[in-house]
Design a protein around this motif. Structure first.
Motif, PDB file in Angstrom:
ATOM      1  N   PHE B  99       0.838  -1.206   0.000  1.00 17.46           N
ATOM      2  CA  PHE B  99       0.000   0.000   0.000  1.00 17.46           C
ATOM      3  C   PHE B  99       0.872   1.254   0.000  1.00 17.46           C
ATOM      4  CE2 PHE B  99      -3.123  -2.777   2.604  1.00 17.46           C
ATOM      5  CZ  PHE B  99      -3.530  -3.427   1.450  1.00 17.46           C
ATOM      6  N   GLU B 100       1.978   1.204   0.732  1.00 19.61           N
ATOM      7  CA  GLU B 100       2.871   2.364   0.752  1.00 19.61           C
ATOM      8  C   GLU B 100       3.443   2.611  -0.647  1.00 19.61           C
ATOM      9  OE1 GLU B 100       6.187   2.031   3.499  1.00 19.61           O
ATOM     10  OE2 GLU B 100       7.265   3.624   2.427  1.00 19.61           O
ATOM     11  N   ILE B 101       3.753   1.499  -1.340  1.00 13.06           N
ATOM     12  CA  ILE B 101       4.317   1.627  -2.686  1.00 13.06           C
ATOM     13  C   ILE B 101       3.285   2.217  -3.652  1.00 13.06           C
ATOM     14  CG2 ILE B 101       5.179   0.235  -4.632  1.00 13.06           C
ATOM     15  CD1 ILE B 101       6.434  -1.579  -2.322  1.00 13.06           C
ATOM     16  N   LEU B 102       2.045   1.780  -3.508  1.00 12.45           N
ATOM     17  CA  LEU B 102       0.978   2.329  -4.360  1.00 12.45           C
ATOM     18  C   LEU B 102       0.692   3.789  -3.988  1.00 12.45           C
ATOM     19  CD1 LEU B 102      -1.553  -0.672  -4.390  1.00 12.45           C
ATOM     20  CD2 LEU B 102       0.105  -0.087  -6.146  1.00 12.45           C
ATOM     21  N   ASP B 103       0.709   4.088  -2.691  1.00  7.62           N
ATOM     22  CA  ASP B 103       0.453   5.463  -2.235  1.00  7.62           C
ATOM     23  C   ASP B 103       1.381   6.460  -2.913  1.00  7.62           C
ATOM     24  OD1 ASP B 103      -1.487   4.605  -0.527  1.00  7.62           O
ATOM     25  OD2 ASP B 103      -0.348   4.900   1.327  1.00  7.62           O
ATOM     26  N   ARG B 104       2.641   6.082  -3.013  1.00 12.96           N
ATOM     27  CA  ARG B 104       3.607   7.018  -3.576  1.00 12.96           C
ATOM     28  C   ARG B 104       3.326   7.322  -5.035  1.00 12.96           C
ATOM     29  NH1 ARG B 104       9.114   7.349  -1.227  1.00 12.96           N
ATOM     30  NH2 ARG B 104       8.986   6.600   0.912  1.00 12.96           N
ATOM     31  N   VAL B 105       2.601   6.433  -5.683  1.00 15.84           N
ATOM     32  CA  VAL B 105       2.230   6.676  -7.072  1.00 15.84           C
ATOM     33  C   VAL B 105       0.902   7.441  -7.132  1.00 15.84           C
ATOM     34  CG1 VAL B 105       1.583   5.578  -9.253  1.00 15.84           C
ATOM     35  CG2 VAL B 105       3.433   4.616  -7.859  1.00 15.84           C
ATOM     36  N   PHE B 106      -0.095   6.913  -6.443  1.00 14.97           N
ATOM     37  CA  PHE B 106      -1.446   7.468  -6.619  1.00 14.97           C
ATOM     38  C   PHE B 106      -1.704   8.720  -5.769  1.00 14.97           C
ATOM     39  CE2 PHE B 106      -2.170   3.003  -7.942  1.00 14.97           C
ATOM     40  CZ  PHE B 106      -2.651   3.262  -9.221  1.00 14.97           C
ATOM     41  N   LEU B 107      -0.944   8.887  -4.695  1.00 14.26           N
ATOM     42  CA  LEU B 107      -1.191  10.055  -3.843  1.00 14.26           C
ATOM     43  C   LEU B 107      -0.211  11.195  -4.112  1.00 14.26           C
ATOM     44  CD1 LEU B 107      -2.122   8.328  -0.444  1.00 14.26           C
ATOM     45  CD2 LEU B 107      -3.626   9.077  -2.301  1.00 14.26           C
ATOM     46  N   ALA B 108       0.716  10.972  -5.038  1.00 21.00           N
ATOM     47  CA  ALA B 108       1.616  12.062  -5.431  1.00 21.00           C
ATOM     48  C   ALA B 108       0.819  13.009  -6.332  1.00 21.00           C
ATOM     49  CB  ALA B 108       2.815  11.500  -6.186  1.00 21.00           C
ATOM     50  N   GLU B 109       1.230  14.280  -6.384  1.00 19.35           N
ATOM     51  CA  GLU B 109       0.544  15.246  -7.247  1.00 19.35           C
ATOM     52  C   GLU B 109       0.677  14.850  -8.709  1.00 19.35           C
ATOM     53  OE1 GLU B 109      -1.502  17.596  -6.729  1.00 19.35           O
ATOM     54  OE2 GLU B 109      -1.380  17.513  -4.540  1.00 19.35           O
ATOM     55  N   PRO B 110      -0.342  14.895  -9.518  1.00 17.40           N
ATOM     56  CA  PRO B 110      -1.721  15.174  -9.143  1.00 17.40           C
ATOM     57  C   PRO B 110      -2.360  13.952  -8.462  1.00 17.40           C
ATOM     58  CG  PRO B 110      -1.564  14.652 -11.481  1.00 17.40           C
ATOM     59  CD  PRO B 110      -0.173  14.625 -10.947  1.00 17.40           C
ATOM     60  N   VAL B 111      -2.969  14.189  -7.321  1.00 15.40           N
ATOM     61  CA  VAL B 111      -3.515  13.097  -6.524  1.00 15.40           C
ATOM     62  C   VAL B 111      -4.638  12.374  -7.278  1.00 15.40           C
ATOM     63  CG1 VAL B 111      -4.818  12.571  -4.425  1.00 15.40           C
ATOM     64  CG2 VAL B 111      -2.913  14.190  -4.354  1.00 15.40           C
ATOM     65  N   ASP B 112      -4.614  11.065  -7.216  1.00 11.28           N
ATOM     66  CA  ASP B 112      -5.682  10.264  -7.813  1.00 11.28           C
ATOM     67  C   ASP B 112      -6.824  10.201  -6.798  1.00 11.28           C
ATOM     68  OD1 ASP B 112      -7.318   8.005  -8.501  1.00 11.28           O
ATOM     69  OD2 ASP B 112      -5.716   7.365  -9.851  1.00 11.28           O
ATOM     70  N   SER B 113      -7.849  10.996  -7.032  1.00 17.40           N
ATOM     71  CA  SER B 113      -8.878  11.151  -6.002  1.00 17.40           C
ATOM     72  C   SER B 113      -9.722   9.884  -5.834  1.00 17.40           C
ATOM     73  CB  SER B 113      -9.763  12.350  -6.327  1.00 17.40           C
ATOM     74  OG  SER B 113     -10.273  12.211  -7.629  1.00 17.40           O
ATOM     75  N   TYR B 114      -9.781   9.072  -6.861  1.00 18.21           N
ATOM     76  CA  TYR B 114     -10.542   7.811  -6.746  1.00 18.21           C
ATOM     77  C   TYR B 114      -9.840   6.880  -5.750  1.00 18.21           C
ATOM     78  CZ  TYR B 114     -12.844   9.413 -11.014  1.00 18.21           C
ATOM     79  OH  TYR B 114     -13.540  10.136 -11.927  1.00 18.21           O
ATOM     80  N   TYR B 115      -8.546   6.777  -5.939  1.00 14.90           N
ATOM     81  CA  TYR B 115      -7.739   5.937  -5.047  1.00 14.90           C
ATOM     82  C   TYR B 115      -7.774   6.495  -3.624  1.00 14.90           C
ATOM     83  CZ  TYR B 115      -3.446   3.766  -3.164  1.00 14.90           C
ATOM     84  OH  TYR B 115      -2.525   3.092  -2.396  1.00 14.90           O
ATOM     85  N   LYS B 116      -7.593   7.815  -3.525  1.00 12.27           N
ATOM     86  CA  LYS B 116      -7.507   8.469  -2.221  1.00 12.27           C
ATOM     87  C   LYS B 116      -8.787   8.249  -1.413  1.00 12.27           C
ATOM     88  CE  LYS B 116      -6.494  12.988  -0.223  1.00 12.27           C
ATOM     89  NZ  LYS B 116      -7.475  14.076  -0.318  1.00 12.27           N
ATOM     90  N   ASN B 117      -9.890   8.366  -2.104  1.00 13.73           N
ATOM     91  CA  ASN B 117     -11.191   8.169  -1.474  1.00 13.73           C
ATOM     92  C   ASN B 117     -11.259   6.807  -0.778  1.00 13.73           C
ATOM     93  OD1 ASN B 117     -13.926   8.088  -0.898  1.00 13.73           O
ATOM     94  ND2 ASN B 117     -14.573   7.894  -3.016  1.00 13.73           N
ATOM     95  N   ARG B 118     -10.837   5.775  -1.491  1.00 19.10           N
ATOM     96  CA  ARG B 118     -10.897   4.428  -0.900  1.00 19.10           C
ATOM     97  C   ARG B 118      -9.853   4.255   0.190  1.00 19.10           C
ATOM     98  NH1 ARG B 118     -12.313   3.089  -6.479  1.00 19.10           N
ATOM     99  NH2 ARG B 118     -10.130   3.333  -6.990  1.00 19.10           N
ATOM    100  N   ARG B 119      -8.690   4.809  -0.064  1.00 25.13           N
ATOM    101  CA  ARG B 119      -7.589   4.639   0.891  1.00 25.13           C
ATOM    102  C   ARG B 119      -7.951   5.265   2.245  1.00 25.13           C
ATOM    103  NH1 ARG B 119      -3.992   2.572   3.234  1.00 25.13           N
ATOM    104  NH2 ARG B 119      -1.767   2.859   2.888  1.00 25.13           N
ATOM    105  N   GLU B 120      -8.579   6.439   2.185  1.00 24.23           N
ATOM    106  CA  GLU B 120      -8.922   7.134   3.427  1.00 24.23           C
ATOM    107  C   GLU B 120      -9.983   6.402   4.231  1.00 24.23           C
ATOM    108  OE1 GLU B 120      -9.929  11.037   2.098  1.00 24.23           O
ATOM    109  OE2 GLU B 120      -7.864  11.764   2.349  1.00 24.23           O
ATOM    110  N   HIS B 121     -10.824   5.646   3.536  1.00 28.94           N
ATOM    111  CA  HIS B 121     -11.909   4.973   4.238  1.00 28.94           C
ATOM    112  C   HIS B 121     -11.580   3.547   4.653  1.00 28.94           C
ATOM    113  CE1 HIS B 121     -14.229   8.357   2.594  1.00 28.94           C
ATOM    114  NE2 HIS B 121     -14.932   8.197   3.693  1.00 28.94           N
TER     115      HIS B 121
END
Ligand code: SF4
Ligand code: SF4
Ligand code: SF4
Ligand code: SF4
Lengths: 330, 341
Positions: B99-121
Motif C-alpha cells: 500500500f505504501e508503494i501504491l500510495d507514492r504513485v497514486f497520492l503524489a501530485e496530481p492526486v488520484d482522487s478515486y484511489y484516495k477516497n478508498r484509501r482514506e476509508h
C-alpha cells in the motif's frame, strides 16, 4: 530397455549437437526449487550439462515455442516431445505454423507429470519433491516429510491422458505406448446432465473468477494468431475490461469456438490458469460433440487432416438437432 | 494491546461489521480470497490470498465518469460514489507494505482522487505470519513478516487474537471493541515473533539480496546481455502483473454504450503487446523489452524515483503463478552478481 532420464536426454542431445544434426536444444532449465523449471534454449553440451533438467514438472508443451524458435536461425532445433505434445506438433504443421525441416523431434515417454497445486494443498512450504517409482516424497518446512502415491498427485490432464502414443517424431527414445480411453469425457457428461440453469450457474461460478490475464490463450498451441482480436484496439472487441461478469464468459466461449476442431486437448490452458478455472471442460465438450455428430476425430492425430468443422456436407447436423435451448437464460 | 479468545472471533467480526463493511480471507476452491464477512464466515488458514489486497484500493476495473451526448451537447456525469468506511482483516506484512508503494504513485501530485477516497476509508487489520512459505522473500526488502505494519496489528497466538492499534483510525476502531476484548501484556506476541523470525531466517530465499539493485542503476542493468535468456520463454501473458500487489499500470478507455459513453479505467500490463500503444506504435517492440521493463521498474526505476524504496515486497505470487516459472527471484539471481551466487 533404455532408461529415460536426465542423463540419457543430455547424452542424446549432445550427440546430435556434436554431429551437426542440430545447433540448439529446446529443454527445461532448473529453477530455485524442484518444481519451477523454465523452458530454455541450450546451445552447447556445456550448457546442457550445467542447467538442463528433466523430471516430474517438465510439463510445458513445447510445440508452440517452435513457431518463434524456428525463425531464429537456419540450423535445426532439437525438441523433446511427450506423447500429448506430438498432437499439438502435428496440428501446428497442419496449419503451416513452422518449418518442419528446422526441427529434430525426439519423442520421449511419459508416466504423467506432477501437479504442484495438488502437492501444495497437502503440504505447507514445499522444499523438495522426489519421486521413486509409485511414491512421491515431499519434504516440507512444517509438516516433515510426506509420502504420497504418485497417482494422487497427477494433474487432471494426466489422469485423463488420451494417449501414450507419439504421433510424430524423428526418433523415439524408450518405448511407445497406446491410445488410451481414460474417461476424459466423464466430467463433461456430468455437466451435460445438469439442467440449463444449473449449468449456467456452474459456468458463471467458474468464469467469474477469471482475471483476464490471458495466460490460457497465450500458452495455447491452437492460439497462434499474430494479433489476437482481443488485443487489437482497432478490432472493436478489444476487451481489457469486462463490462459485466458475462463478458469474460464471452471471451472464453468465443475462444473455445475458435479452437474447436483444432484443440488437441493438451490441457495447457487449465494448467496455467492462476484462478484454477477448468477451461479444458469447454474444449472437451466441443471434442465430444464433434465425435458424436461427425464421427471420431482427434485433432493432430495426422498431419494435414481436415476437421469436420471446416468441411460441409449435406448430411451435416442441423443446429436445432444439436442444441436444445432452455432455462432462464435461453 | 488487547486480546480476544479465538472461539469468540465470530462475535468480534460481527461487532466490526455492525458499523463497517468487513472483508477477510476465506477459502474457496481456487485458494484463499478476500470476501465480505457474513455471520459464520470462517477465516482462511492459508498463508496468503491468491489475488493481492491491492484490489481494495486499485480495483481491476472502475468507471471514472459517464458522458451523455445530445446533439452538440455533452453532459459530463460524475459517477463517483463516496466510499464508506471499510475494514480489511488479515492482510500480511508484504501486502501492507504494497500500500505504501501504491500510495507514492497514486497520492503524489496530481492526486488520484478515486484511489484516495478508498484509501482514506479503509482500516487495515494486518495479521502476522507464522508459517512463511518457501516462495516468501519479504525479508529481502526489509519487511518483517512477524510484525507487520497496519492500523491494527494482529497476532494469532495459539488460543487468542492479540490486537495492537498503531494509528488514530486503528485506535478508534479498537476502542469501539473494548467490551469484547481484554488487556494483555503482549508476552505471547513477543514469543511468537521470536519463533517466526527463526523460521524466516531458515527460508530457502532468506539470503537473497537486493543490494546490487536500487536507485541510479539503470545503466548498469539496462543493456545486460542476460535479459535475452531470462525473457526468452516469457509468454507475455501478464499474469505476473495481475497477481502482483505493487503492479500499478492502468489504461483509460471509453466504452460506447449506445446511449452515451462510459469512461473506465482497467489494469494494464507492461507485458502486453498493446501496452501504451501510440500512433507511432508500442515503444517496446519486443518481449525482451517488455519483460525487462517489469523487473527494471521494481528493482531500479521505482527506487530511483522513490528514495531507494524497491517496488517488490517479496510476496512470491509471481513465483507460483507464472505459467513458465520465470520470476523476479530468477532475475535477481541472474543479474545480482556475487551477493546472489
Ligand atoms: S488463465 Fe484463467 S484467469 Fe487468466 S484469462 Fe485464462 S481463464 Fe482467465
Ligand atoms: S514482483 Fe512478484 S514477489 Fe514481488 S511483489 Fe510482485 S508478485 Fe510479489
Ligand atoms: S512474503 Fe513475508 S509477509 Fe508475505 S506472506 Fe510470505 S512471510 Fe508473510
Ligand atoms: S513472466 Fe511469466 S507470468 Fe509474466 S508475462 Fe511472462 S510468462 Fe506471463
Amino acid at each position: 530397455m533404455q532408461e529415460i532420464n536426465r542423463a540419457a536426454l543430455i547424452k542424446r542431445a549432445s550427440e546430435l549437437l556434436s554431429d551437426g544434426t542440430a545447433d540448439r536444444v529446446l529443454g527445461w532449465k532448473a529453477g530455485e526449487f524442484d518444481y519451477d523449471v523454465t523452458p530454455a534454449v541450450f546451445h552447447s553440451v556445456e550448457e546442457l550439462e550445467k542447467d538442463f533438467v528433466w523430471g516430474d514438472f517438465c510439463g510445458a508443451n513445447f510445440s508452440k515455442y517452435l513457431i518463434k524458435e524456428t525463425q531464429k536461425g537456419d540450423g535445426k532445433v532439437i525438441v523433446f516431445l511427450k506423447p500429448c505434445d506430438t498432437y499439438s506438433f502435428n496440428q501446428l504443421l497442419t496449419e503451416h505454423r513452422f518449418d518442419r525441416e528446422k526441427v529434430y523431434a525426439i519423442g520421449i515417454p511419459c508416466d504423467g507429470m506432477l501437479d504442484i497445486t495438488k502437492i501444495k494443498s497437502m503440504a505447507d512450504g514445499v522444499l523438495s519433491v522426489k519421486s521413486e517409482g509409485d511414491e512421491v516424497e515431499i519434504e516440507t518446512l512444517y509438516d516433515g516429510v510426506i509420502k504420497e502415491k504418485r497417482e494422487n498427485l497427477l494433474p487432471d490432464r494426466c489422469v485423463h491422458c488420451k494417449s501414450k502414443k507419439h504421433v510424430s517424431y524423428d526418433e523415439l527414445m524408450g518405448e511407445d505406448g497406446e491410445v488410451l480411453d481414460s474417461g476424459r469425457f466423464d466430467e463433461v457428461e456430468q455437466i451435460e446432465k445438469m439442467t440449463p440453469d444449473e449449468r449456467f450457474a456452474f459456468w458463471q461460478g467458474e468464469l467469474s473468477r477469471c482475471i483476464r490475464c490471458n495466460a490460457c490463450r497465450d500458452v495455447c498451441p491452437a492460439c497462434t494468431c499474430e494479433k489476437c482480436v482481443f488485443d487489437n484496439p482497432d478490432s472493436g472487441v478489444e476487451n481489457k475490461a469486462a463490462a459485466n461478469s458475462f463478458e469474460d464468459s464471452m471471451f472464453h466461449i468465443i475462444r473455445a469456438f475458435h479452437v474447436a476442431g483444432r484443440c488437441t486437448d493438451c490441457g495447457e490452458c487449465s494448467r496455467v490458469c492462476p484462478q484454477h478455472i477448468p477451461l479444458h471442460l469447454l474444449n472437451r465438450k466441443f471434442i465430444k460433440d464433434i465425435n458424436s455428430f461427425y464421427g471420431e476425430y482427434q485433432a493432430g492425430e495426422t498431419i494435414g487432416s481436415r476437421a469436420p468443422t471446416v468441411n460441409y456436407s449435406q448430411d451435416d447436423i442441423e443446429p436445432s438437432e444439436a442444441v436444445e435451448r432452455g432455462g432462464d437464460n435461453a | 494491546m488487547r486480546k480476544i479468545s479465538i472461539d469468540k472471533l465470530n462475535s468480534l467480526f460481527s461487532a466490526i461489521a455492525e458499523n463497517e463493511t468487513l472483508y477477510l480471507p476465506v477459502d474457496t476452491k481456487a485458494g484463499a480470497k478476500f470476501e465480505k464477512w457474513h455471520d459464520g464466515a470462517v477465516l482462511s488458514d492459508a498463508l496468503n490470498t491468491v489475488r493481492s489486497a491491492k484490489d481494495f484500493f486499485f480495483p481491476q476495473t472502475e468507471n471514472l465518469m459517464d458522458f451523455k451526448v445530445d446533439g452538440k451537447n455533452i453532459e459530463i456525469i460524475d459517477t463517483r460514489e463516496e466510499c464508506e468506511d471499510f475494514v480489511i482483516f488479515g492482510v500480511r506484512a508484504c501486502d501492507v507494505k504494497s500500500f505504501e508503494i501504491l500510495d507514492r504513485v497514486f497520492l503524489a501530485e496530481p492526486v488520484d482522487s478515486y484511489y484516495k477516497n478508498r484509501r482514506e476509508h479503509g482500516v487495515i487489520m494486518s495479521l502476522a505470519c507464522t508459517k512463511p512459505h518457501e516462495t516468501c522473500f519479504c525479508g529481502t526488502f526489509g519487511i518483517d513478516a512477524s510484525s507487520p505494519e497496519g492500523d491494527i496489528v494482529c497476532h494469532m497466538t495459539g488460543d487468542a487474537l492479540c490486537m495492537d492499534a498503531k494509528t488514530e483510525k486503528g485506535k478508534a476502531l479498537l476502542s469501539r471493541l473494548d467490551s469484547l476484548t481484554e488487556e494483555t501484556d503482549g508476552k505471547a506476541v513477543e514469543e511468537q515473533k521470536k519463533v517466526t523470525k527463526e523460521r524466516l531466517a531458515k527460508l530457502p530465499l532468506a539470503s537473497l539480496s537486493a543490494d546490487s539493485f536500487g536507485a541510479g542503476k539503470t545503466e548498469k542493468f539496462f543493456g545486460a546481455p542476460e535479459w535475452k535468456e531470462l525473457s526468452q520463454a516469457c509468454l507475455g501473458c501478464g499474469t505476473c502483473t495481475f497477481v502482483c500487489p505493487t503492479c500499478q499500470c492502468y489504461d483509460i478507455k471509453d466504452f460506447n454504450t449506445g446511449h452515451g459513453v462510459k469512461r473506465f479505467r482497467c489494469w494494464d500490463s507492461c507485458m502486453y503487446s498493446d501496452f501504451t500503444k501510440m500512433s507511432a506504435g508500442q515503444p517496446r517492440l519486443t518481449q525482451l523489452e517488455r519483460f525487462r521493463q517489469r523487473f527494471m521498474h521494481k528493482l531500479v526505476y521505482y527506487p530511483t524515483n522513490n528514495g531507494g524504496l524497491f517496488s517488490c515486497v517479496g510476496c512470491g505470487r509471481c513465483l507460483s503463478k507464472c505459467p513458465i516459472q520465470m520470476n523476479i527471484v530468477k532475475v535477481m539471481k541472474k543479474l545480482g552478481g556475487k551477493e546472489n551466487d
